[in-house]
Design a protein around this motif. Structure first.
Motif, PDB file in Angstrom:
ATOM      1  N   VAL A 105     -50.061  30.540  30.148  1.00  0.00           N
ATOM      2  CA  VAL A 105     -49.618  31.741  29.447  1.00  0.00           C
ATOM      3  C   VAL A 105     -50.523  31.909  28.230  1.00  0.00           C
ATOM      4  CG1 VAL A 105     -47.732  32.830  28.172  1.00  0.00           C
ATOM      5  CG2 VAL A 105     -47.247  31.516  30.243  1.00  0.00           C
ATOM      6  N   CYS A 106     -51.128  33.098  28.115  1.00  0.00           N
ATOM      7  CA  CYS A 106     -52.036  33.397  27.004  1.00  0.00           C
ATOM      8  C   CYS A 106     -51.493  34.564  26.192  1.00  0.00           C
ATOM      9  CB  CYS A 106     -53.418  33.782  27.511  1.00  0.00           C
ATOM     10  SG  CYS A 106     -54.281  32.477  28.353  1.00  0.00           S
ATOM     11  N   VAL A 107     -51.559  34.427  24.883  1.00  0.00           N
ATOM     12  CA  VAL A 107     -51.246  35.531  23.977  1.00  0.00           C
ATOM     13  C   VAL A 107     -52.536  35.809  23.205  1.00  0.00           C
ATOM     14  CG1 VAL A 107     -49.770  36.395  22.145  1.00  0.00           C
ATOM     15  CG2 VAL A 107     -48.851  34.763  23.803  1.00  0.00           C
ATOM     16  N   THR A 108     -52.986  37.062  23.267  1.00  0.00           N
ATOM     17  CA  THR A 108     -54.233  37.458  22.623  1.00  0.00           C
ATOM     18  C   THR A 108     -53.938  38.429  21.495  1.00  0.00           C
ATOM     19  OG1 THR A 108     -55.394  37.249  24.729  1.00  0.00           O
ATOM     20  CG2 THR A 108     -56.502  38.508  22.997  1.00  0.00           C
ATOM     21  N   ALA A 109     -54.544  38.185  20.349  1.00  0.00           N
ATOM     22  CA  ALA A 109     -54.451  39.098  19.209  1.00  0.00           C
ATOM     23  C   ALA A 109     -55.846  39.621  18.908  1.00  0.00           C
ATOM     24  CB  ALA A 109     -53.889  38.392  17.977  1.00  0.00           C
ATOM     25  N   THR A 110     -55.936  40.932  18.756  1.00  0.00           N
ATOM     26  CA  THR A 110     -57.182  41.566  18.348  1.00  0.00           C
ATOM     27  C   THR A 110     -56.910  42.271  17.030  1.00  0.00           C
ATOM     28  OG1 THR A 110     -57.796  41.900  20.654  1.00  0.00           O
ATOM     29  CG2 THR A 110     -59.017  43.173  19.000  1.00  0.00           C
ATOM     30  N   VAL A 111     -57.626  41.865  15.992  1.00  0.00           N
ATOM     31  CA  VAL A 111     -57.467  42.435  14.657  1.00  0.00           C
ATOM     32  C   VAL A 111     -58.766  43.151  14.320  1.00  0.00           C
ATOM     33  CG1 VAL A 111     -57.029  41.952  12.220  1.00  0.00           C
ATOM     34  CG2 VAL A 111     -55.925  40.551  13.992  1.00  0.00           C
TER      35      VAL A 111
ATOM     36  N   ALA B 217     -58.463  36.422  19.038  1.00  0.00           N
ATOM     37  CA  ALA B 217     -58.045  35.041  19.282  1.00  0.00           C
ATOM     38  C   ALA B 217     -57.123  35.014  20.490  1.00  0.00           C
ATOM     39  CB  ALA B 217     -57.326  34.480  18.063  1.00  0.00           C
ATOM     40  N   LYS B 218     -57.356  34.043  21.353  1.00  0.00           N
ATOM     41  CA  LYS B 218     -56.536  33.879  22.555  1.00  0.00           C
ATOM     42  C   LYS B 218     -55.986  32.458  22.539  1.00  0.00           C
ATOM     43  CE  LYS B 218     -57.752  35.700  26.489  1.00  0.00           C
ATOM     44  NZ  LYS B 218     -58.411  35.958  27.802  1.00  0.00           N
ATOM     45  N   GLN B 219     -54.687  32.355  22.316  1.00  0.00           N
ATOM     46  CA  GLN B 219     -54.000  31.063  22.307  1.00  0.00           C
ATOM     47  C   GLN B 219     -53.281  30.916  23.636  1.00  0.00           C
ATOM     48  OE1 GLN B 219     -54.041  28.723  19.818  1.00  0.00           O
ATOM     49  NE2 GLN B 219     -52.812  27.354  21.058  1.00  0.00           N
ATOM     50  N   ALA B 220     -53.389  29.747  24.234  1.00  0.00           N
ATOM     51  CA  ALA B 220     -52.798  29.541  25.553  1.00  0.00           C
ATOM     52  C   ALA B 220     -51.947  28.279  25.585  1.00  0.00           C
ATOM     53  CB  ALA B 220     -53.898  29.453  26.606  1.00  0.00           C
TER      54      ALA B 220
ATOM     55  N   LEU C 128     -50.990  31.071  17.424  1.00  0.00           N
ATOM     56  CA  LEU C 128     -51.881  32.218  17.309  1.00  0.00           C
ATOM     57  C   LEU C 128     -51.818  32.822  15.910  1.00  0.00           C
ATOM     58  CD1 LEU C 128     -53.796  34.224  18.768  1.00  0.00           C
ATOM     59  CD2 LEU C 128     -51.752  35.561  19.322  1.00  0.00           C
ATOM     60  N   ARG C 129     -50.616  32.974  15.376  1.00  0.00           N
ATOM     61  CA  ARG C 129     -50.449  33.523  14.024  1.00  0.00           C
ATOM     62  C   ARG C 129     -51.206  32.679  13.000  1.00  0.00           C
ATOM     63  NH1 ARG C 129     -44.710  34.155  12.039  1.00  0.00           N
ATOM     64  NH2 ARG C 129     -45.673  35.588  10.601  1.00  0.00           N
ATOM     65  N   ALA C 130     -51.090  31.376  13.098  1.00  0.00           N
ATOM     66  CA  ALA C 130     -51.750  30.474  12.146  1.00  0.00           C
ATOM     67  C   ALA C 130     -53.271  30.572  12.275  1.00  0.00           C
ATOM     68  CB  ALA C 130     -51.281  29.039  12.370  1.00  0.00           C
ATOM     69  N   ILE C 131     -53.763  30.643  13.491  1.00  0.00           N
ATOM     70  CA  ILE C 131     -55.208  30.711  13.716  1.00  0.00           C
ATOM     71  C   ILE C 131     -55.782  31.997  13.138  1.00  0.00           C
ATOM     72  CG2 ILE C 131     -56.939  31.045  15.533  1.00  0.00           C
ATOM     73  CD1 ILE C 131     -55.229  28.937  17.122  1.00  0.00           C
TER      74      ILE C 131
END
Length: 157
Positions: A62-68, A82-85, A114-117
């Motif tokens: 399971v991957c959650v990706t954030a694009t800022v 960032a893509k945290q899995a 992901l939030r921390a990264i």
């Protein structure tokens, strides 16, 4: 200690985190150094994406990706993706419940990393931290299910 870990009896539902990891990370500052001298308040656009993949029998990624994307006017100040899995073992669980686990439970476990990264990368790049807001993955999942049902209903008509 390894002797204490026993396999679950056949047919017993299993849910275990196998591993959490940073799958991908990028930071771009395409208009540096000139844009760093701008005094305007930047606009911040944040997008989240979620994916789940069956890696092998009973093992899912399971991957959650954030694009800022942060801009000053029409120029990019910085862009972080960032893509945290996480790898999860899910066995002997009814299929309709597996979808909920992959769409709600697993992302809730991955997202804090992901939030921390994202916050850390922004700070290390010389900017104030970007704090991703809390996400209600259950509401997202239910909205996706409703959208699928509506599309399925339209396709049948």
């Amino acid at each position: 200690m390894a002797d204490e870990i026993q396999a679950a009896p056949e047919g017993t539902p299993v849910f275990q985190i196998q591993r959490m990891y940073l799958k991908d990370l990028s930071l771009e500052q395409p208009n540096a150094p000139h844009i760093l001298l701008e005094q305007q308040q930047p606009q911040v656009d944040i997008n989240l994406a979620l994916s789940a993949e069956n890696v092998t029998d009973g093992i899912f990624e399971v991957c959650v990706t954030a694009t800022v994307n942060t801009k000053v006017g029409d120029k990019t100040l910085f862009l972080v993706e960032a893509k945290q899995a996480g790898i999860f073992e899910i066995r002997n669980v009814p299929q309709d419940q597996v979808e909920g686990i992959l769409g709600i439970v697993c992302p809730q476990m991955v997202y804090p990393y992901l939030r921390a990264i994202v916050s850390d990368v922004c700070t290390r790049a010389g900017f104030p931290p970007v704090l991703l807001t809390e996400v209600n993955f259950q509401a997202m999942f239910e909205a996706q299910q409703a959208q699928r049902a509506a599309q399925g209903g339209q396709a049948v008509n």
